[in-house]
Design an enzyme around this catalytic site. Structure first.
Site, PDB file in Angstrom:
ATOM      1  N   ASP A 298      -0.228  12.316   9.111  1.00 40.07           N
ATOM      2  CA  ASP A 298      -1.331  11.624   8.448  1.00 40.07           C
ATOM      3  C   ASP A 298      -0.930  11.546   6.986  1.00 40.07           C
ATOM      4  OD1 ASP A 298      -3.622  10.826   7.114  1.00 40.07           O
ATOM      5  OD2 ASP A 298      -4.975  11.934   8.421  1.00 40.07           O
ATOM      6  N   HIS A 299      -0.552  10.370   6.522  1.00 40.85           N
ATOM      7  CA  HIS A 299       0.053  10.290   5.188  1.00 40.85           C
ATOM      8  C   HIS A 299      -0.905  10.722   4.086  1.00 40.85           C
ATOM      9  CE1 HIS A 299      -1.959   6.290   5.108  1.00 40.85           C
ATOM     10  NE2 HIS A 299      -1.983   6.482   3.819  1.00 40.85           N
TER      11      HIS A 299
ATOM     12  N   LYS B 234      -0.395  13.219   0.138  1.00 41.17           N
ATOM     13  CA  LYS B 234      -0.737  12.853  -1.232  1.00 41.17           C
ATOM     14  C   LYS B 234      -0.933  14.111  -2.074  1.00 41.17           C
ATOM     15  CE  LYS B 234      -2.965   8.462  -0.055  1.00 41.17           C
ATOM     16  NZ  LYS B 234      -2.063   7.602  -0.821  1.00 41.17           N
TER      17      LYS B 234
ATOM     18  N   GLU C 196     -11.605  -0.068   0.066  1.00 41.18           N
ATOM     19  CA  GLU C 196     -10.452  -0.965   0.013  1.00 41.18           C
ATOM     20  C   GLU C 196     -10.937  -2.376  -0.284  1.00 41.18           C
ATOM     21  OE1 GLU C 196      -7.154   0.321   3.038  1.00 41.18           O
ATOM     22  OE2 GLU C 196      -9.082   0.354   4.079  1.00 41.18           O
TER      23      GLU C 196
ATOM     24  N   ASP D  12      -9.548   3.754  12.445  1.00 39.06           N
ATOM     25  CA  ASP D  12      -8.452   3.573  11.496  1.00 39.06           C
ATOM     26  C   ASP D  12      -8.548   4.520  10.318  1.00 39.06           C
ATOM     27  OD1 ASP D  12      -6.116   1.954  10.611  1.00 39.06           O
ATOM     28  OD2 ASP D  12      -7.452   1.441   8.955  1.00 39.06           O
TER      29      ASP D  12
ATOM     30  N   HIS E 122      -8.041  10.187   8.356  1.00 43.70           N
ATOM     31  CA  HIS E 122      -8.013  10.447   6.918  1.00 43.70           C
ATOM     32  C   HIS E 122      -9.280  11.147   6.428  1.00 43.70           C
ATOM     33  CE1 HIS E 122      -4.531   8.078   7.135  1.00 43.70           C
ATOM     34  NE2 HIS E 122      -5.034   6.898   6.853  1.00 43.70           N
TER      35      HIS E 122
END
Length: 519
Positions: free
Chosen positions: A205-206, A210, A244, A264, A269
């Site tokens: 999970d990018h 972070k 976003e 998504d 996230h």
């Protein structure tokens, strides 16, 4: 054996400085399934290049591209050179020739057993020529429908080592989404577990890569001033927002219409951000200790009935509007989206956690497409003083202290508190103490994929989701999905593109006496 790329003389990025010897990753081959795809081009190859540029990629490391192309090694190198040369830094021409020697290509389709046999031969050759010592990382930068196929073929080809074998090792990295509901996630876990054990599987999970997300743990548990007030006695509410401004670009509409914001963004996230905010202090920072506490948060999520979902969750679709002066279409007019779609690119919810620390504290989550700007932040709203001794100058604020953790952009944190306005009257006004990563450390945070790829090489699974994490998150999300499929469910609300969401979401938070922050 390829030579080590010469290091630039001035590179102050913390990640792009060589690791201590005890932390240096072992030699390995990194196999990119989907090597010609968007993720490899935008994120993975630049991350590997920057790791090499900073001295954090092992000297004995090869990058193997696996894709359905009739290419040679030189074709893949030329492709990646075009990807990297624009942002490769002033020393690109010096570093690239040496980095290029690491890159090889292995053609094949994901369901071709012969291609995996040839891949195995290629990897064994790299053990001899590049000194990779049999260590393998298989990165599945592919559509989720191919996860099981690739893992099974890797097992059948003998490319996955015995489960408890320490050296050489094999690790598989899987991108989200991991399943599309609880049952499919459990089925995928069962199928993959026949080939891999938990120690060999890295669900990425990018967001967890972070720097600002990782800093939540440091912020909470590295400072004694916050932890004593991080609870229901002092916190009135928590807001987690992921906004976003983009809509459906390229071919993304067709995929997104099967997922929506709930799959998504919320399931992965936002659930991870919730965990880091709400978790108890781990006994140490080992992978299992951290992930054990995150699982407890997910297990404390409410077990809603359909009527609870209808009361606490708002879904919505954007209609045509404008963003930064540019006209944009509504969601149902986007390419790839079905005209009668019920998929929601906006979700807002109110939930409470069943824990002693957070009992009675509302957590408000929202995420959406085509909002006015791109921003991710966590806002901790502290309770107001029990009595009002001063005359506040409201200016739209509540008079309560607020801590905001900015994940992106303008990464940092700010603390809002009251101060007396100069003059004879005893009036208060909100002021802020602000911290910015770029200012404090003179460099922007490193890219998330650099950190995550490095952790895979080091065998550190702390920032990767475990099976029970995935299961607990999907249990909660599937309850919402099932309620939306019921005949009693109302259709998605609507909001104009370029606004901050539907009026129903405003009413949701206002019922508790709060308002959404304007990011």
């Amino acid at each position: 054996m390829p030579a080590t790329a010469k290091q630039p003389e001035a590179d102050s990025n913390p990640l792009r400085q060589s690791l201590p010897r005890a932390q240096a990753p072992e030699p390995c081959a990194v196999v990119l399934f989907g090597a010609t795809g968007d993720l490899a081009h935008r994120k993975l190859v630049p991350a590997l290049y920057n790791l090499a540029r900073g001295g954090n990629l092992p000297n004995e490391c090869a990058i193997v591209g696996f894709a359905r192309r009739d290419w040679t090694d030189d074709d893949l190198r030329a492709e990646y050179q075009k990807v990297l040369e624009e942002e490769g830094g002033p020393d690109f021409q010096e570093i690239w020739p040496q980095f290029a020697t690491r890159i090889v290509f292995s053609p094949g389709t994901f369901d071709d057993a012969e291609a995996y046999r040839k891949l195995k031969e290629k990897l064994e050759e790299l053990d001899r020529t590049h000194g990779t010592r049999g260590n393998r990382i298989f990165y599945l930068a592919v559509s989720p429908e191919f996860f099981e196929t690739i893992v099974n073929h890797l097992g059948e080809a003998g490319l996955i080592y015995e489960r408890h074998q320490a050296s050489p090792w094999s690790r598989v990295v899987i991108e989200k989404p991991f399943g599309h509901d609880l049952e499919s996630a459990r089925e995928l876990s069962r199928d993959i577990s026949r080939v891999l054990d938990e120690r060999q599987l890295y669900r990425i999970d990018h967001y967890l890569g972070k720097e600002t997300v990782q800093n939540i743990l440091a912020f909470r548990f590295g400072n004694s001033i916050f932890e004593p007030i991080w609870n229901r006695r002092h916190v009135g509410a928590v807001q987690i927002s992921v906004a976003e401004e983009v809509g459906m670009s390229g071919t993304r509409g067709a995929y997104y219409d099967t997922a929506g914001a709930i799959r998504d963004m919320v399931q992965n996230h936002m659930m991870q951000l919730l965990c880091l905010v709400a978790m108890e202090p781990p006994v140490d920072l080992s992978a299992d200790a951290v992930r054990n506490e995150k699982v407890k948060v997910l297990q404390s999520l409410p077990r809603w009935k359909p009527e609870d979902v209808f009361r606490n969750v708002i879904r919505a679709q954007y209609t045509a509007g404008s963003i930064e002066g540019k006209e944009v279409p509504g969601y149902l007019e986007e390419k790839g989206v079905k005209p009668d779609s019920k998929t929601s690119p906006y979700v807002a919810m109110r939930l409470e956690l069943n824990t002693w620390r957070w009992a009675g504290v509302p957590f408000f989550l929202r995420t959406g497409k085509r909002l006015p700007k791109r921003a991710t932040e966590i806002a901790i709203q502290f309770r107001r003083p029990p009595t009002e001794l001063f005359d506040p100058e409201r200016d739209g604020h509540t008079g309560a202290n607020q801590l905001v953790l900015r994940i992106q952009p303008n990464e940092g944190a700010s603390l809002a508190f009251e101060a007396k306005i100069p003059g004879s009257r005893r009036r208060l006004q909100e002021v802020r103490m602000d911290f910015r990563y770029g200012t404090a450390f003179a460099v922007p945070p490193p890219e998330a994929y650099e950190r995550l790829l490095l952790d895979v090489m080091l065998g550190d699974p702390t920032l990767f989701t475990r099976t029970d994490e995935v299961d607990s998150a999907w249990r909660f999300i599937t309850t919402i999905l099932d309620a939306w499929e019921s005949p009693d469910a109302s259709p998605p609300a609507t909001y104009v593109a370029g606004s901050w969401g539907p009026p129903e979401a405003d009413k949701l938070i206002e019922a508790d006496g709060f308002t959404w922050r304007r990011l």
